[in-house]
Design a protein around this motif. Structure first.
Motif, short mmCIF file in Angstrom:
data_model
loop_
_atom_site.label_atom_id
_atom_site.label_comp_id
_atom_site.label_asym_id
_atom_site.label_seq_id
_atom_site.Cartn_x
_atom_site.Cartn_y
_atom_site.Cartn_z
N ASP A 234 0.83 -1.21 0.00
CA ASP A 234 0.00 0.00 0.00
C ASP A 234 0.87 1.26 0.00
N ARG B 142 -7.58 -6.13 -4.34
CA ARG B 142 -7.38 -7.36 -3.58
C ARG B 142 -8.36 -8.43 -4.01
N GLN C 150 -10.35 -1.96 2.95
CA GLN C 150 -8.97 -1.47 3.03
C GLN C 150 -8.65 -0.97 4.43
#
Length: 217
Positions: A74, A88, A116
């Protein structure tokens, strides 16, 4: 049988490398040489039609390597201009109920728009606290403790959308031709993973960076 063997090998390798690997969020190591196709990465036999800027991670909440890769990947994505959004995909096989259950948890959080934000808390709960979040009851208990609205979580968990996405997860994983967790696919063409880099997890992000620049060029 091949999938079962690969899963067993991945679990064993995760355990072996975890002892020597830095904590989640540690900076990725530099790669001293240009990554080599067939060693640090492979080209998908059937590329997925997508943007060269797309980066996909196939992960599993109970995989230590997935946990370790979450924050560095990230951080890398956020440094790009424009920033890269990492998509993802939960690693799941239809004959693996535990993995299907964690896929359902991911899609539940995704439906609520918090997948997230809650990624690291879920990883910590599963990997550090040893929680088993494979049942609705366990998920709702964890959600309440995490400050989420249990009613909203329950509605999402039981929704047709989440059920359909969970059932489709194995085929989606197959699309990206991966059975290692985690694996990162760049531009729908190149795949790498901690199992393919000499430094394991710390060496993965530099390879991803190389592939991203190569695919975009």
């Amino acid at each position: 049988m091949r999938v079962l063997l690969r899963l067993a090998l991945a679990a064993a390798t995760c355990s072996t490398l975890l002892a020597a690997a830095p904590a989640p969020g540690a900076p990725a190591a530099d790669v001293s040489a240009t990554p080599t196709e067939g060693t640090q990465y492979v080209r998908l036999a059937q590329p997925v039609k997508t943007s060269p800027r797309e980066v996909v991670e196939v992960f599993w909440y109970d995989c230590p390597h997935s946990y370790q890769l979450e924050q560095p990947l990230d951080d890398w994505a956020a440094r790009q201009n424009p920033p890269v959004v990492v998509r993802r995909i939960p690693a799941a096989w239809p004959d693996k109920p535990v993995m299907m259950a964690y896929a359902r948890l991911y899609y539940t959080l995704d439906k609520l728009g918090v997948a997230q934000r809650e990624a690291l808390p879920v990883f910590r709960a599963v990997r550090e606290q040893g929680l088993d979040l494979t049942t609705e009851t366990a998920v709702l208990t964890w959600a309440a403790d995490a400050g989420l609205d249990p009613t909203a979580v329950k509605d999402a968990y039981e929704s047709q959308q989440v059920w359909d996405e969970t059932q489709a997860a194995p085929a989606l994983r197959d699309t990206y031709q991966t059975d290692e967790m985690p694996s990162v696919v760049v531009g729908g063409t190149y795949r790498t993973s901690p199992f393919m880099t000499p430094n394991g997890v710390p060496g993965t992000v530099p390879v991803v960076d190389y592939l991203y620049r190569h695919a975009h060029a």
